[in-house]
Write a protein that holds these residues in place. Sequence first.
Motif, PDB file in Angstrom:
ATOM      1  N   GLY A   1       0.806  -1.211   0.000  1.00 37.46           N
ATOM      2  CA  GLY A   1       0.000   0.000   0.000  1.00 37.46           C
ATOM      3  C   GLY A   1       0.840   1.262   0.000  1.00 37.46           C
ATOM      4  N   VAL A   2       1.899   1.281   0.815  1.00 33.04           N
ATOM      5  CA  VAL A   2       2.758   2.471   0.896  1.00 33.04           C
ATOM      6  C   VAL A   2       3.472   2.705  -0.429  1.00 33.04           C
ATOM      7  CG1 VAL A   2       4.824   3.421   1.987  1.00 33.04           C
ATOM      8  CG2 VAL A   2       3.062   2.328   3.387  1.00 33.04           C
ATOM      9  N   LEU A   3       4.027   1.649  -1.021  1.00 29.79           N
ATOM     10  CA  LEU A   3       4.715   1.797  -2.304  1.00 29.79           C
ATOM     11  C   LEU A   3       3.746   2.197  -3.414  1.00 29.79           C
ATOM     12  CD1 LEU A   3       7.291  -1.148  -2.406  1.00 29.79           C
ATOM     13  CD2 LEU A   3       7.745   1.294  -2.139  1.00 29.79           C
ATOM     14  N   ALA A   4       2.548   1.598  -3.406  1.00 33.42           N
ATOM     15  CA  ALA A   4       1.559   1.951  -4.428  1.00 33.42           C
ATOM     16  C   ALA A   4       1.134   3.412  -4.297  1.00 33.42           C
ATOM     17  CB  ALA A   4       0.341   1.032  -4.316  1.00 33.42           C
ATOM     18  N   PHE A   5       0.957   3.859  -3.074  1.00 29.10           N
ATOM     19  CA  PHE A   5       0.605   5.269  -2.854  1.00 29.10           C
ATOM     20  C   PHE A   5       1.716   6.186  -3.359  1.00 29.10           C
ATOM     21  CE2 PHE A   5       0.808   9.083  -0.177  1.00 29.10           C
ATOM     22  CZ  PHE A   5      -0.454   9.613  -0.417  1.00 29.10           C
ATOM     23  N   THR A   6       2.942   5.843  -3.036  1.00 29.51           N
ATOM     24  CA  THR A   6       4.076   6.650  -3.482  1.00 29.51           C
ATOM     25  C   THR A   6       4.147   6.708  -5.000  1.00 29.51           C
ATOM     26  OG1 THR A   6       5.314   6.016  -1.499  1.00 29.51           O
ATOM     27  CG2 THR A   6       6.577   6.928  -3.330  1.00 29.51           C
TER      28      THR A   6
ATOM     29  N   VAL B   1       7.155  -3.432 -10.054  1.00 25.86           N
ATOM     30  CA  VAL B   1       7.441  -4.853  -9.848  1.00 25.86           C
ATOM     31  C   VAL B   1       7.396  -5.196  -8.364  1.00 25.86           C
ATOM     32  CG1 VAL B   1       9.194  -6.652 -10.095  1.00 25.86           C
ATOM     33  CG2 VAL B   1       8.759  -5.072 -11.985  1.00 25.86           C
ATOM     34  N   ALA B   2       7.906  -4.299  -7.526  1.00 29.25           N
ATOM     35  CA  ALA B   2       7.886  -4.538  -6.080  1.00 29.25           C
ATOM     36  C   ALA B   2       6.453  -4.616  -5.558  1.00 29.25           C
ATOM     37  CB  ALA B   2       8.662  -3.436  -5.359  1.00 29.25           C
ATOM     38  N   VAL B   3       5.590  -3.692  -5.991  1.00 29.04           N
ATOM     39  CA  VAL B   3       4.193  -3.717  -5.553  1.00 29.04           C
ATOM     40  C   VAL B   3       3.508  -4.987  -6.043  1.00 29.04           C
ATOM     41  CG1 VAL B   3       1.956  -2.570  -5.711  1.00 29.04           C
ATOM     42  CG2 VAL B   3       4.032  -1.208  -5.461  1.00 29.04           C
ATOM     43  N   LEU B   4       3.805  -5.381  -7.280  1.00 24.67           N
ATOM     44  CA  LEU B   4       3.213  -6.607  -7.828  1.00 24.67           C
ATOM     45  C   LEU B   4       3.604  -7.811  -6.982  1.00 24.67           C
ATOM     46  CD1 LEU B   4       1.731  -8.222 -10.013  1.00 24.67           C
ATOM     47  CD2 LEU B   4       3.837  -8.152 -11.377  1.00 24.67           C
ATOM     48  N   GLY B   5       4.889  -7.949  -6.688  1.00 23.84           N
ATOM     49  CA  GLY B   5       5.332  -9.090  -5.891  1.00 23.84           C
ATOM     50  C   GLY B   5       4.775  -9.082  -4.479  1.00 23.84           C
TER      51      GLY B   5
ATOM     52  N   GLY C   1       3.252   9.500 -10.112  1.00 22.01           N
ATOM     53  CA  GLY C   1       2.655   9.457 -11.438  1.00 22.01           C
ATOM     54  C   GLY C   1       1.749  10.644 -11.716  1.00 22.01           C
ATOM     55  N   LEU C   2       1.018  11.081 -10.684  1.00 24.50           N
ATOM     56  CA  LEU C   2       0.129  12.234 -10.851  1.00 24.50           C
ATOM     57  C   LEU C   2       0.906  13.549 -10.908  1.00 24.50           C
ATOM     58  CD1 LEU C   2      -2.743  11.180  -8.415  1.00 24.50           C
ATOM     59  CD2 LEU C   2      -2.807  11.202 -10.910  1.00 24.50           C
ATOM     60  N   LEU C   3       2.036  13.616 -10.201  1.00 19.35           N
ATOM     61  CA  LEU C   3       2.830  14.843 -10.192  1.00 19.35           C
ATOM     62  C   LEU C   3       3.669  15.001 -11.459  1.00 19.35           C
ATOM     63  CD1 LEU C   3       4.074  14.915  -6.474  1.00 19.35           C
ATOM     64  CD2 LEU C   3       2.283  16.333  -7.511  1.00 19.35           C
ATOM     65  N   HIS C   4       4.121  13.871 -12.008  1.00 18.34           N
ATOM     66  CA  HIS C   4       4.998  13.912 -13.191  1.00 18.34           C
ATOM     67  C   HIS C   4       4.516  12.915 -14.241  1.00 18.34           C
ATOM     68  CE1 HIS C   4       7.730  16.283 -10.708  1.00 18.34           C
ATOM     69  NE2 HIS C   4       7.659  15.341  -9.789  1.00 18.34           N
ATOM     70  N   PRO C   5       3.307  13.058 -14.742  1.00 17.85           N
ATOM     71  CA  PRO C   5       2.769  12.050 -15.665  1.00 17.85           C
ATOM     72  C   PRO C   5       3.569  11.913 -16.957  1.00 17.85           C
ATOM     73  CG  PRO C   5       1.392  14.016 -15.632  1.00 17.85           C
ATOM     74  CD  PRO C   5       2.368  14.160 -14.508  1.00 17.85           C
ATOM     75  N   ALA C   6       4.069  13.005 -17.483  1.00 22.63           N
ATOM     76  CA  ALA C   6       4.806  12.928 -18.749  1.00 22.63           C
ATOM     77  C   ALA C   6       6.082  12.109 -18.606  1.00 22.63           C
ATOM     78  CB  ALA C   6       5.123  14.336 -19.242  1.00 22.63           C
ATOM     79  N   ALA C   7       6.698  12.159 -17.430  1.00 26.91           N
ATOM     80  CA  ALA C   7       7.944  11.425 -17.220  1.00 26.91           C
ATOM     81  C   ALA C   7       7.728   9.914 -17.213  1.00 26.91           C
ATOM     82  CB  ALA C   7       8.585  11.863 -15.907  1.00 26.91           C
TER      83      ALA C   7
ATOM     84  N   GLY D   1      -4.138   6.208  -5.628  1.00 24.43           N
ATOM     85  CA  GLY D   1      -3.602   7.154  -4.656  1.00 24.43           C
ATOM     86  C   GLY D   1      -4.625   7.663  -3.657  1.00 24.43           C
ATOM     87  N   LEU D   2      -5.851   7.897  -4.133  1.00 25.03           N
ATOM     88  CA  LEU D   2      -6.865   8.484  -3.262  1.00 25.03           C
ATOM     89  C   LEU D   2      -7.640   7.444  -2.467  1.00 25.03           C
ATOM     90  CD1 LEU D   2      -8.384  11.287  -5.542  1.00 25.03           C
ATOM     91  CD2 LEU D   2      -6.582  11.479  -3.804  1.00 25.03           C
ATOM     92  N   LEU D   3      -7.701   6.210  -2.945  1.00 26.36           N
ATOM     93  CA  LEU D   3      -8.587   5.234  -2.314  1.00 26.36           C
ATOM     94  C   LEU D   3      -7.897   3.919  -1.980  1.00 26.36           C
ATOM     95  CD1 LEU D   3     -11.545   4.515  -1.502  1.00 26.36           C
ATOM     96  CD2 LEU D   3     -11.814   3.599  -3.818  1.00 26.36           C
ATOM     97  N   VAL D   4      -7.417   3.208  -2.993  1.00 27.16           N
ATOM     98  CA  VAL D   4      -7.011   1.817  -2.805  1.00 27.16           C
ATOM     99  C   VAL D   4      -5.785   1.694  -1.905  1.00 27.16           C
ATOM    100  CG1 VAL D   4      -6.263  -0.297  -3.965  1.00 27.16           C
ATOM    101  CG2 VAL D   4      -8.008   1.153  -5.017  1.00 27.16           C
ATOM    102  N   ALA D   5      -4.720   2.429  -2.211  1.00 30.83           N
ATOM    103  CA  ALA D   5      -3.484   2.287  -1.437  1.00 30.83           C
ATOM    104  C   ALA D   5      -3.664   2.671   0.033  1.00 30.83           C
ATOM    105  CB  ALA D   5      -2.364   3.103  -2.084  1.00 30.83           C
ATOM    106  N   PRO D   6      -4.301   3.817   0.349  1.00 25.69           N
ATOM    107  CA  PRO D   6      -4.510   4.121   1.773  1.00 25.69           C
ATOM    108  C   PRO D   6      -5.374   3.081   2.486  1.00 25.69           C
ATOM    109  CG  PRO D   6      -4.795   6.100   0.447  1.00 25.69           C
ATOM    110  CD  PRO D   6      -4.702   4.958  -0.512  1.00 25.69           C
TER     111      PRO D   6
END
Length: 295
Positions: free
Chosen positions: A32-37, A122-126, A42-48, A69-74
């Motif tokens: 959850g913490v990694l997914a939130f991060t 990959v870390a969140v997936l595992g 991703g929202l702050l730098h989507p183009a990157a 970010g707003l729901l699932v990860a927290p």
Amino acid sequence: MKPHLDLKAQDRVEVSFGRLPLIWTWLSASAGVLAFTGSVLGLLHPAAFYGRETDLLFNAAIAQDVVNGLLVAPLLVILAWLARRGSISSWLTLAGFLGFTAYNYSIYAFSIQFGPMFLMWVAVLGLSIFALAGTLASVVPEATSLIGRTATRLTGWVLIVTSVLFTLLWLSEIVPDLLAGVPSTSASTWNVPTNPVHVLDLAFFLPAVITSGVLLIREHVWGHATAVGSLAFLGLTTLPILATPIVSYLRASPPGWLIMMPIGALSVALWAVFFRQLRSTRRQQHTRSMGSDQR
């Protein structure tokens, strides 16, 4: 008198619920913490992170980051904490959130072009896959106490019918494309070889949800262990679909508003059944806790 005392001690064990083991708590919370991060970045730098994707995949990724970010990860972190404290309803729900996280980060890891977020995805997936397996394995003994005591038939049929409808929907695209000998229509819009949603749904998640519904109707322990999570998973999958037209509109892309009505209605129905099943589970936990206190 000793056999009588032993019997009462056994009864107290049967009426109490356990807690999510610490290892699965930490793995779930870490996912959850990694997914939130990752979602915030991703929202702050989507183009990157998504700048090399097609507009449709770019918008879908942003919508997914919003939901994550707003729901699932927290909620993933909160549910893991509550399950650790002994909430059986949170424990059952956690499995659905972990399944949804594994589902989405499979798409991130396999379909988004290689970039700076790859190792985090990959870390969140595992983490979510291992946490899901451990959460389900450890909750099954707890779910035995729910057999015959919680709402089952309606929930089971909702799981089955919803999964069959999605299966038919995906096949309505796949089969004509195969017969015509052309690339996948939806995969082409994302510029990927195959549609990862079709692969994951048809190979893993929809068969799993159908099995959960069948087992629940038959009052099997695995049905009770997975039904709440399956409803949560299906309900969560509707949210990025609903968010994508809004993101597209804000980015001056064709929004595709027509999808909002059927998916919105499905989302409301799924969450209504989810909370009905959850309320029944909580009532059973409360009843058994009262019985344990009286003993």
